[in-house]
Design an enzyme around this catalytic site. Structure first.
Site, PDB file in Angstrom:
ATOM      1  N   ALA A  13       2.789  17.588  74.123  1.00 52.52           N
ATOM      2  CA  ALA A  13       1.912  17.183  73.315  1.00 52.52           C
ATOM      3  C   ALA A  13       0.690  18.279  73.185  1.00 52.52           C
ATOM      4  O   ALA A  13       0.671  18.811  74.006  1.00 52.52           O
ATOM      5  CB  ALA A  13       1.183  15.838  73.491  1.00 52.52           C
ATOM      6  N   ALA A  16      -1.988  18.217  75.515  1.00 49.40           N
ATOM      7  CA  ALA A  16      -1.681  18.768  76.825  1.00 49.40           C
ATOM      8  C   ALA A  16      -1.829  20.415  76.831  1.00 49.40           C
ATOM      9  O   ALA A  16      -2.642  20.994  77.685  1.00 49.40           O
ATOM     10  CB  ALA A  16      -0.280  18.418  77.291  1.00 49.40           C
ATOM     11  N   SER A  37      10.385  18.266  78.879  1.00 48.50           N
ATOM     12  CA  SER A  37      10.516  18.070  77.610  1.00 48.50           C
ATOM     13  C   SER A  37      11.678  17.720  77.057  1.00 48.50           C
ATOM     14  O   SER A  37      12.722  18.493  77.660  1.00 48.50           O
ATOM     15  CB  SER A  37      10.053  19.355  76.760  1.00 48.50           C
ATOM     16  OG  SER A  37      10.225  19.368  75.487  1.00 48.50           O
ATOM     17  N   TYR A  58      12.538  13.589  81.127  1.00 42.34           N
ATOM     18  CA  TYR A  58      11.118  13.043  81.845  1.00 42.34           C
ATOM     19  C   TYR A  58      11.879  12.442  83.223  1.00 42.34           C
ATOM     20  O   TYR A  58      11.257  12.529  84.139  1.00 42.34           O
ATOM     21  CB  TYR A  58      10.848  11.891  81.123  1.00 42.34           C
ATOM     22  CG  TYR A  58      10.426  12.576  79.651  1.00 42.34           C
ATOM     23  CD1 TYR A  58       9.901  13.492  79.319  1.00 42.34           C
ATOM     24  CD2 TYR A  58      10.414  11.637  78.394  1.00 42.34           C
ATOM     25  CE1 TYR A  58       9.485  14.096  78.013  1.00 42.34           C
ATOM     26  CE2 TYR A  58       9.937  11.788  77.544  1.00 42.34           C
ATOM     27  CZ  TYR A  58       9.614  13.159  77.038  1.00 42.34           C
ATOM     28  OH  TYR A  58       9.127  13.705  75.888  1.00 42.34           O
ATOM     29  N   HIS A  79       4.394   4.604  75.972  1.00 41.78           N
ATOM     30  CA  HIS A  79       3.551   4.740  77.335  1.00 41.78           C
ATOM     31  C   HIS A  79       3.897   3.748  78.445  1.00 41.78           C
ATOM     32  O   HIS A  79       4.233   3.995  79.611  1.00 41.78           O
ATOM     33  CB  HIS A  79       2.070   4.538  77.182  1.00 41.78           C
ATOM     34  CG  HIS A  79       1.495   5.604  76.308  1.00 41.78           C
ATOM     35  ND1 HIS A  79       0.030   5.476  75.951  1.00 41.78           N
ATOM     36  CD2 HIS A  79       1.748   6.812  75.792  1.00 41.78           C
ATOM     37  CE1 HIS A  79      -0.214   6.523  75.287  1.00 41.78           C
ATOM     38  NE2 HIS A  79       0.840   7.384  75.284  1.00 41.78           N
ATOM     39  N   LYS A  97      -4.699   7.634  76.380  1.00 40.14           N
ATOM     40  CA  LYS A  97      -5.112   6.589  75.446  1.00 40.14           C
ATOM     41  C   LYS A  97      -4.607   6.144  74.225  1.00 40.14           C
ATOM     42  O   LYS A  97      -3.978   7.322  73.483  1.00 40.14           O
ATOM     43  CB  LYS A  97      -6.840   6.383  75.431  1.00 40.14           C
ATOM     44  CG  LYS A  97      -7.175   7.654  74.881  1.00 40.14           C
ATOM     45  CD  LYS A  97      -6.912   8.517  73.633  1.00 40.14           C
ATOM     46  CE  LYS A  97      -6.836   7.866  72.415  1.00 40.14           C
ATOM     47  NZ  LYS A  97      -5.950   8.508  71.427  1.00 40.14           N
ATOM     48  N   ARG A 166       0.949   9.567  64.180  1.00 45.37           N
ATOM     49  CA  ARG A 166       0.254   8.593  63.962  1.00 45.37           C
ATOM     50  C   ARG A 166       0.449   7.704  62.700  1.00 45.37           C
ATOM     51  O   ARG A 166      -0.421   6.731  62.575  1.00 45.37           O
ATOM     52  CB  ARG A 166      -1.280   9.391  63.887  1.00 45.37           C
ATOM     53  CG  ARG A 166      -1.779  10.285  65.201  1.00 45.37           C
ATOM     54  CD  ARG A 166      -3.007  10.969  64.783  1.00 45.37           C
ATOM     55  NE  ARG A 166      -3.489  11.805  65.852  1.00 45.37           N
ATOM     56  CZ  ARG A 166      -3.450  12.956  66.308  1.00 45.37           C
ATOM     57  NH1 ARG A 166      -2.480  13.640  65.514  1.00 45.37           N
ATOM     58  NH2 ARG A 166      -3.925  13.519  67.181  1.00 45.37           N
ATOM     59  N   ASP A 178      -5.581   4.929  67.560  1.00 47.33           N
ATOM     60  CA  ASP A 178      -5.692   6.529  67.652  1.00 47.33           C
ATOM     61  C   ASP A 178      -7.295   6.975  68.050  1.00 47.33           C
ATOM     62  O   ASP A 178      -7.437   7.455  68.924  1.00 47.33           O
ATOM     63  CB  ASP A 178      -5.007   7.293  66.497  1.00 47.33           C
ATOM     64  CG  ASP A 178      -5.242   8.691  66.822  1.00 47.33           C
ATOM     65  OD1 ASP A 178      -4.362   9.232  67.840  1.00 47.33           O
ATOM     66  OD2 ASP A 178      -5.802   9.367  66.318  1.00 47.33           O
TER      67      ASP A 178
END
Length: 326
Positions: A13, A16, A37, A58, A79, A97, A166, A178
């Site tokens: 992302a 990051a 990734s 992951y 998440h 978040k 988004r 968001d």
């Protein structure tokens, strides 16, 4: 464990790359150990970010016994799955978040963290900026009298025809998730209480789609909070607190680094006639402060200042706001 927390990052992302990687690299008690990734670019991402190890999945990163903690900036709807997977592999977790898309998911995360005895925290990095502590000091000192209203806006223009995550409902998209989550969080943090009722109206991208703009009223004891967020309005990330004797304005509340005046936070105190009494600036990197705080919690077995209970309460408010829009 060494004197530094060895961090792994799930995904590539942009937040990051731009913010968390530099913060980890600068932190005195942290180091970037690996990146995973699943886009086929793990090796390229690791080289770009300066990570010594890379993984194509992951799950493989989570099984590395030399990784102490992971940062998860994946799409919102992913998440809960990966936080719990990380916890089950004994990793401490800092998750972007909103931590999840439902309050029940937050409960499941908290239960897993207790069972496996690891730390976890939702990454509302902005709260670590010192400008907010000063706002609370001003309120406590009676600088604006009795607080009556909190107002907050977080918006930026987004190409609504794009494939940006988004805008993807299945991935947990929406302006309230968001950017609106910051406004909800700030109202609760600054007022140091929970709302008793909420109301919201949203403009949808399409029928049964995500909200591209939302406006809400949160009712606290003696105080109303008015918040709005949007993907179709000019950039803004501010809040203000109004009282019987004056106002406090924070023009770069959530991303002080976007302030063209040196990337600093600003707190403006005005009297009852809107005359400026004080204008203070605060230079700080909340991403760095957040990384060092969480790493300290891991190294010294401390509880994060931002609790799982507060994460749950924030999600309950967001859920109620979305329910109000139906």
């Amino acid at each position: 464990m060494s004197d530094k927390v060895r961090w792994g990052i799930l995904g590539s992302a942009n937040i990051a790359k731009k913010n968390m990687v530099p913060a980890i690299q600068e932190a005195a008690n942290a180091e970037l150990a690996a990146v995973a990734s699943e886009s086929g670019k793990a090796e390229e991402t690791a080289a770009d970010w300066g990570a010594p190890l890379f993984y194509q999945s992951y799950s493989t990163l989570l099984k590395d016994p030399d990784i102490d903690a992971v940062y998860i900036p994946l799409p919102n709807a992913l998440h809960q799955k990966w936080v719990i997977e990380a916890i089950k592999n004994g990793k401490h977790v800092l998750v972007e978040k909103p931590a999840a898309t439902t309050a029940d998911d937050v409960i499941a995360m908290g239960a897993a963290a207790k069972e496996y005895n690891v730390k976890w925290m939702e990454a509302f990095m902005y709260q670590f900026h010192p400008q907010h502590e000063y706002v609370k000091e001003l309120i406590a000192d009676g600088a604006i009298g009795e607080v009556k209203r909190f107002r907050s806006t977080f918006s930026f223009p987004l190409d609504l025809s794009s494939d940006n995550i988004r805008l993807n409902k299945e991935l947990g998209g929406g302006s309230l998730f968001d950017v609106g989550c910051y406004c909800v969080h700030a109202s609760r943090m600054i007022l140091d209480s929970e709302p008793s009722k909420v109301f919201s109206n949203g403009r949808l991208l399409e029928e049964d789609g995500i909200d591209i703009s939302s406006t809400a009223i949160l009712t606290f004891e003696g105080v109303d909070a008015v918040i709005d967020c949007s993907f179709e309005e000019a950039k803004s990330n501010r809040y203000s607190v109004s009282g019987t004797k004056g106002h406090i304005e924070v023009p770069f509340a959530y991303r002080a680094d976007t302030n063209p005046n040196g990337g600093v936070g600003e707190v403006i105190l005005k009297d009852v006639n809107c005359e400026v009494l004080e204008h203070k600036t605060f230079a700080a990197d909340p991403f760095l402060i957040q990384v060092e705080h969480f790493s300290d919690c891991v190294l010294n077995d401390k509880d994060p200042v931002y609790s799982a209970e507060s994460t749950y309460n924030n999600m309950k408010v967001i859920e109620a706001l979305y329910q109000s829009q139906k």
